[in-house]
Motif scaffolding. Sequence first.
Motif, PDB file in Angstrom:
ATOM      1  N   TYR A  35       0.833  -1.197   0.000  1.00 44.77           N
ATOM      2  CA  TYR A  35       0.000   0.000   0.000  1.00 44.77           C
ATOM      3  C   TYR A  35       0.868   1.247   0.000  1.00 44.77           C
ATOM      4  N   ASN A 262      -2.971   0.068   8.601  1.00 43.68           N
ATOM      5  CA  ASN A 262      -2.211  -0.698   7.614  1.00 43.68           C
ATOM      6  C   ASN A 262      -1.802  -2.052   8.193  1.00 43.68           C
ATOM      7  N   GLN A 265      -4.600  -4.547   8.202  1.00 38.44           N
ATOM      8  CA  GLN A 265      -4.852  -5.103   6.870  1.00 38.44           C
ATOM      9  C   GLN A 265      -3.810  -6.172   6.523  1.00 38.44           C
ATOM     10  N   THR A 269      -4.436 -10.241   5.850  1.00 35.34           N
ATOM     11  CA  THR A 269      -4.047 -10.919   4.606  1.00 35.34           C
ATOM     12  C   THR A 269      -3.016 -12.013   4.882  1.00 35.34           C
ATOM     13  N   THR A 333      -1.404  -7.129  -1.401  1.00 36.76           N
ATOM     14  CA  THR A 333      -2.831  -6.853  -1.224  1.00 36.76           C
ATOM     15  C   THR A 333      -3.582  -8.178  -1.276  1.00 36.76           C
ATOM     16  N   ASN A 334      -4.845  -8.170  -0.842  1.00 37.35           N
ATOM     17  CA  ASN A 334      -5.651  -9.394  -0.941  1.00 37.35           C
ATOM     18  C   ASN A 334      -5.674  -9.918  -2.374  1.00 37.35           C
ATOM     19  N   GLN A 336      -3.491  -9.416  -4.839  1.00 38.60           N
ATOM     20  CA  GLN A 336      -2.192  -9.968  -5.253  1.00 38.60           C
ATOM     21  C   GLN A 336      -1.982 -11.359  -4.662  1.00 38.60           C
TER      22      GLN A 336
END
Lengths: 348, 348
Positions: A35, A262, A265, A269, A333-334, A336
């Motif tokens: 991110y 962050n 998150q 993940t 990221t989710n 990816q």
Amino acid sequence: MSSLRSAIEAMAAYVPGEQPQGGKFIKLNTNENPYPCSPRVVQAIERACATGLQRYPDPAASSFRIRAAQVLGVEPEWILCGNGSDDILTIVTRAFVGEGELVRYPTPSYVLYRTLAEIQGARYQEVPFDANWSLGSDFTESADDLRLVYLANPNSPSGTMIPSSIVREMAERLPCPLLVDEAYVDFADDNCLSLVAENEKIMVSRSLSKSYALAGLRFGFLVAQPHVIEQLAKVKDSYNCDALSLAGACAAIDDQSWLVANRAQIVATRGRLVSTMRDLGFQTPDSQANFAWNTHPDVAARTLYEQLKQAGVLVRYMEYPRFGDGLRISVGTNEQIDTCLELIRSMV
Amino acid sequence: MSSLRSAIEAMAAYVPGEQPQGGKFIKLNTNENPYPCSPRVVQAIERACATGLQRYPDPAASSFRIRAAQVLGVEPEWILCGNGSDDILTIVTRAFVGEGELVRYPTPSYVLYRTLAEIQGARYQEVPFDANWSLGSDFTESADDLRLVYLANPNSPSGTMIPSSIVREMAERLPCPLLVDEAYVDFADDNCLSLVAENEKIMVSRSLSKSYALAGLRFGFLVAQPHVIEQLAKVKDSYNCDALSLAGACAAIDDQSWLVANRAQIVATRGRLVSTMRDLGFQTPDSQANFAWNTHPDVAARTLYEQLKQAGVLVRYMEYPRFGDGLRISVGTNEQIDTCLELIRSMV
């Protein structure tokens, strides 16, 4: 050239993870945050640009040390800033380790420790982790000319962590300083910061590269007792931190709510990554970092790495002497991670 | 801490010029450019911010090396990038000089050379300049374990220069590499770049701090033969140059017309500074840099420095063992230099 130090001539160059320039890969190989950083960081950098770049930055990096001290609950005199935490590792190595002297670190771990020893012309002792990623008593044994011990905690590539209570005992037994490399600690449930005040032999290094999404900025710092910081400051380049990274780092550490969100998150993940890899038959230890370490009883890690690269997903293939190999996958990221997991599912 | 290397414990910290944060001084003490950098630099940094800072920068700094190679007329493989040219000086020192070995440099010159030797646990030999700022044959004599010679050219604090033809001969006589520190060379009429191809012992370091008005950005580079660069690259931190300084440095070196115009302005102001100081009774050598070195037969330099500081003008008071003291005054804007000169006129 003939007059090069033999230690330098003999050593192999440290090879960092692939950094393809341009954006064609899903990049899960060097533990970058997927991110963008806090928008306040960019605003601070733009303000610093507007102020002008013709002046030298503050060699003491006071603005960052004051802010970080508040966040960490120490005094500014306990903090030394570096051009990335690799710079901090270099400074500490140069301050404590002379030619022919000994450093120690666990293996498999951060490969740079060996390079730092080699550049310094020092000897190195690699202590293997136990099967459950703990360290035995040989890690804290005395040894002739032992000058510094490195401990990546959380460790890379495993993502595992030695509890701070154990680190405290290690430092008490060790005859030399212990550098706890906490590059990934913001993703963990524990840390060793409070140990620094208890024992002058404990130093803790931190990085803004991963948890603050600022790998491009190069900013790290060390927390140690003030009389240690004072000596280490002699070894650093006066202006090792530039005006823009200082401005950005101040804004980053000020924005703790960005960090919290962050982190949540990434941790979520990470949970999906670890459990799915296990479902796919991998041995994947619980991770306290922003990556997971994966080995498979049947499938060759190198083949998987190559197939993934072919498909546009870059993960880190790592091979360690007397240990074996595996894939270190950074938490993206989710989306990816889903792409990566689906590809792996089709390969195993 | 007891286990600190004795060389570090024994040494005094390098003291950079005063860097008061905030803007109340006319700052003529650390050879910064008084003008803002090329606007293209700021644009490039803003673009790099927009691209994102979460990724590691290119460890090879290829984008800069390609552009700089075109400007300098060499190949990219001849260039190594550093976090300021101080980083380059550190890398070269660590690559060539082991503990107890010897480095040599002229005196009075850049004070950091001694610090670099001390950090490395090396010995240092200081060779005094002649009265006319040239160097005798003792500068190129063989000596046991002599591993590296530094030559700031133009020199600080004198602003004087050894002609490149003489530097060529020096390198031929020397038994070890010669690092020509050209931090100020963009303000000079001569340089040693073309010597690098002639002799593998010659290395030339450059800085963007002064002539490109980017002291806040920390960017410097070395030009040396490719087989030397390849070895030195082992010693540098992988990610020593951050994404913003790389973007800014590329834009800076691309904007050669900015450099030409800025240089012309600095050189013109320098001429006024030198001639007025002479009119005021100072001994001020012709300067090839963006500062002038000033001694006075009757007036104490330290008193002048203190009076100027009191009046809001910061210049550099420098004192060298067995040489004496003086004032190094950086070339500011015409207005800043006028203010400084008027104050000095009232003091002598």
